[in-house]
Design a protein around this motif. Structure first.
Motif, PDB file in Angstrom:
ATOM      1  N   ILE A   1      -1.926   9.956   1.826  1.00 36.50           N
ATOM      2  CA  ILE A   1      -2.318  10.033   0.418  1.00 36.50           C
ATOM      3  C   ILE A   1      -1.721  11.558  -0.048  1.00 36.50           C
ATOM      4  O   ILE A   1      -1.169  11.662  -1.156  1.00 36.50           O
ATOM      5  N   VAL A   2      -1.961  12.560   0.725  1.00 38.02           N
ATOM      6  CA  VAL A   2      -1.577  13.948   0.295  1.00 38.02           C
ATOM      7  C   VAL A   2      -0.073  13.847   0.355  1.00 38.02           C
ATOM      8  O   VAL A   2       0.629  14.334  -0.681  1.00 38.02           O
ATOM      9  N   GLN A   3       0.466  13.444   1.215  1.00 36.57           N
ATOM     10  CA  GLN A   3       1.994  13.144   1.188  1.00 36.57           C
ATOM     11  C   GLN A   3       2.485  12.393   0.179  1.00 36.57           C
ATOM     12  O   GLN A   3       3.339  13.099  -0.658  1.00 36.57           O
ATOM     13  N   ASN A   4       1.974  11.402  -0.285  1.00 32.01           N
ATOM     14  CA  ASN A   4       2.528  10.628  -1.402  1.00 32.01           C
ATOM     15  C   ASN A   4       2.159  11.647  -2.990  1.00 32.01           C
ATOM     16  O   ASN A   4       3.179  11.407  -3.750  1.00 32.01           O
ATOM     17  N   SER A   5       1.026  12.151  -3.161  1.00 28.57           N
ATOM     18  CA  SER A   5       0.851  12.913  -3.989  1.00 28.57           C
ATOM     19  C   SER A   5       1.887  14.209  -4.328  1.00 28.57           C
ATOM     20  O   SER A   5       2.321  14.366  -5.456  1.00 28.57           O
ATOM     21  N   LEU A   6       2.054  14.850  -3.202  1.00 31.85           N
ATOM     22  CA  LEU A   6       2.886  16.069  -3.240  1.00 31.85           C
ATOM     23  C   LEU A   6       4.394  15.592  -3.490  1.00 31.85           C
ATOM     24  O   LEU A   6       5.001  16.119  -3.936  1.00 31.85           O
ATOM     25  N   THR A   7       4.849  14.343  -2.944  1.00 29.89           N
ATOM     26  CA  THR A   7       6.179  13.966  -3.194  1.00 29.89           C
ATOM     27  C   THR A   7       6.214  13.542  -4.710  1.00 29.89           C
ATOM     28  O   THR A   7       7.352  13.785  -5.206  1.00 29.89           O
ATOM     29  N   GLU A   8       5.414  13.058  -5.174  1.00 27.97           N
ATOM     30  CA  GLU A   8       5.372  12.465  -6.667  1.00 27.97           C
ATOM     31  C   GLU A   8       5.495  13.813  -7.355  1.00 27.97           C
ATOM     32  O   GLU A   8       6.223  13.755  -8.390  1.00 27.97           O
TER      33      GLU A   8
END
Length: 524
Positions: A381-388
């Protein structure tokens, strides 16, 4: 029972009457013995509390009590300190010392409790207290309590008389009585060249038996100086799987199981409680692109911590604001959680990129598998948020040893920018056990610091009373407003399973110090 065929002669009938008398007598005797055995077994069962842990303790050495799995058994059960901290209020209460005062800048004087005996029958006195402190701090003993609570501080002790102890430090230490709450007092006959397997203390329970790999047990110490605990025997078991620990309670194979996830199936036996464990992401603030404050702020804005609290942590806990949690001296109640604002995060990343900050540089999230329930999912979830938000992020999950290589100095220097999955708890009750180590420039678990923050931490460490509280709160505000090294996530909750035969109110310290004397037989 099959009947004996009847013989129609008088002598046999007479014999049968006599035989029946013998049989009835034997049956009554057997039943009486069985009832007595069942009564004894039932009594023993009611007088025993069975606690199932996640891991077998590696040792019962009292000076290793700061280790979670050891402290759960030894602290306040087998061994006691001079003082005792109330986890709910933060107050420091008398234990083996009844009074203490700072009699000079570097010296504290303790008045000791009279009439206390060790489990071996020897008397507790100032000589034993002095010996225990010196033993715990001996370099050759390599006790965890020394490094965790005393650091490089030099400590000397003096038994003034049987009931009076002086403890002197090389530099002024306004929280020495708190530090000493973590030193379990042992008799002077305790080996000071090696760690012991069967500890002797002054606590309400004494060591009884340890079947390695299976169970260990304690029994009530009848000559305990305080109030006698309800349960006569404590039996510790251990199972690595949370579902099994929960099932042992629901199936009446144990009375209390700790370290459970909400999905472990404790059902009506589940008890949720607060901890002071804080989850966060530690940033390499000295390495591009994380050396740009706008990028660090963007990381904070991009994390939907409210959503993770509800999903990853099943609604247990609250949003975290700082590494020093509520209830610990130095906590700053004025610091609020960062709001979730993806638009703001994207704008900050775009601004940094326009100014030449290499936001496309790969940032690696260093995670630890099993650190807390759904840890892998949380890092995704952290990865997806920072990628966004516009960053280039990948996740690298590993075991505890791999994770420690990136947590502790010296960290690998040829790795590039990191976001380290972190969780920190302060069971000691004072911000000094967090600040320098976790946020200072040279802290063993710190990735970044500044001279300004170091100076604020140093000033707070020598302060006392309200001045100490205010000084640490100021340092935490500086970290939050000026440095922004961390992205705080959730102050987690915890779950245990409890049998209906036991009354127990867990505290924020339950995961490290589980006082069996606070467990009571439930009223029918």
């Amino acid at each position: 029972m099959a009947r004996t065929p009847s013989r129609s002669i008088r002598t046999v009938r007479t014999r049968r009457v006599a035989g029946v008398t013998v049989v009835l007598t034997a049956l009554l005797t057997t039943q009486a013995c069985a009832m007595d055995t069942q009564s004894t077994s039932s009594t023993e069962s009611a007088d025993t509390i069975r606690i199932v842990l996640k891991d077998e303790p590696p040792t019962l050495e009292t000076c290793q009590g700061s280790q979670n799995s050891t402290g759960l058994v030894t602290r306040s059960n087998i061994a006691e300190g001079l003082t005792s901290r109330d986890a709910d209020t933060g107050d420091l209460n008398p234990a083996l010392a009844t009074e203490w005062e700072q009699t000079s800048d570097n010296t504290w004087t303790f008045t000791l409790r009279d009439g206390v005996s060790f489990h071996d029958g020897s008397a507790f006195d100032a000589e034993a207290a002095a010996y225990s402190i010196e033993r715990a701090l001996l370099p050759e003993m390599a006790c965890d309590v020394a490094g965790q609570f005393f650091g490089d501080q030099t400590v000397t002790t003096k038994a003034v008389d049987a009931d009076t102890l002086e403890v002197t430090t090389a530099t002024p230490d306004p929280i020495l009585p708190l530090r000493l709450s973590f030193v379990g007092i042992v008799p002077t006959t305790t080996d000071n060249t090696a760690k012991v397997r069967e500890p002797i203390g002054t606590g309400p329970y004494q060591f009884k038996d340890w079947q390695a790999g299976t169970s260990l047990s304690l029994e009530r110490f009848d000559d305990y100086w305080g109030e006698a605990p309800d349960f006569g025997t404590v039996e510790y078991l251990w199972r690595s799987e949370g579902t099994i620990r929960a099932a042992m309670v629901t199936n009446n194979e144990a009375d209390l199981a700790i370290t459970l996830a909400p999905e472990d199936g404790a059902g009506d036996a589940a008890v949720q409680y607060k901890t002071n464990e804080v989850t966060y992401m530690r940033m390499d603030a000295g390495i591009a692109p994380l050396d740009d404050r706008r990028v660090r702020e963007a990381v904070n804005y991009a994390l939907d911590n409210e959503g993770m609290l509800g999903s990853i942590f099943a609604g247990q806990g609250q949003l975290a604001t700082q590494l020093v949690p509520e209830g610990v001296i130095g906590h700053n109640p004025e610091i609020t959680p960062w709001p979730y604002d993806m638009d703001r995060a994207k704008k900050l990343i775009a601004e940094a990129k326009a100014d030449g900050v290499p936001v496309d540089e790969k940032i690696t999230i260093i995670g630890r598998t099993g650190f807390y329930p759904k840890a892998d999912e949380a890092m995704e979830i952290v990865q997806n948020s920072l990628t966004e938000a516009g960053l280039n992020v990948e996740v690298q999950m590993g075991d505890v040893n791999t994770w420690l290589q990136h947590l502790l100095r010296p960290v690998p220097t040829d790795f590039g920018p990191r976001l380290l999955m972190g969780m920190h708890g302060n069971q000691a009750g004072d911000a000094s056990f967090t600040m320098a180590n976790n946020l200072g420039s040279a802290g063993s678990q710190s990735s970044y610091g500044t001279e300004e923050l170091d100076a604020l931490i140093a000033a707070a460490e020598v302060a006392s009373g309200q001045e100490r509280q205010d000084a640490f709160a100021e340092a935490l505000a500086y970290q939050d407003e000026e440095i922004v090294r961390d992205a705080m996530m959730v102050q987690v909750g915890a779950t245990l399973a409890l049998s209906p035969k036991v009354d127990y109110e867990p505290t924020t310290a339950t995961g490290d110090e589980m006082r069996v004397a606070d467990m009571h037989k439930a009223t029918p």
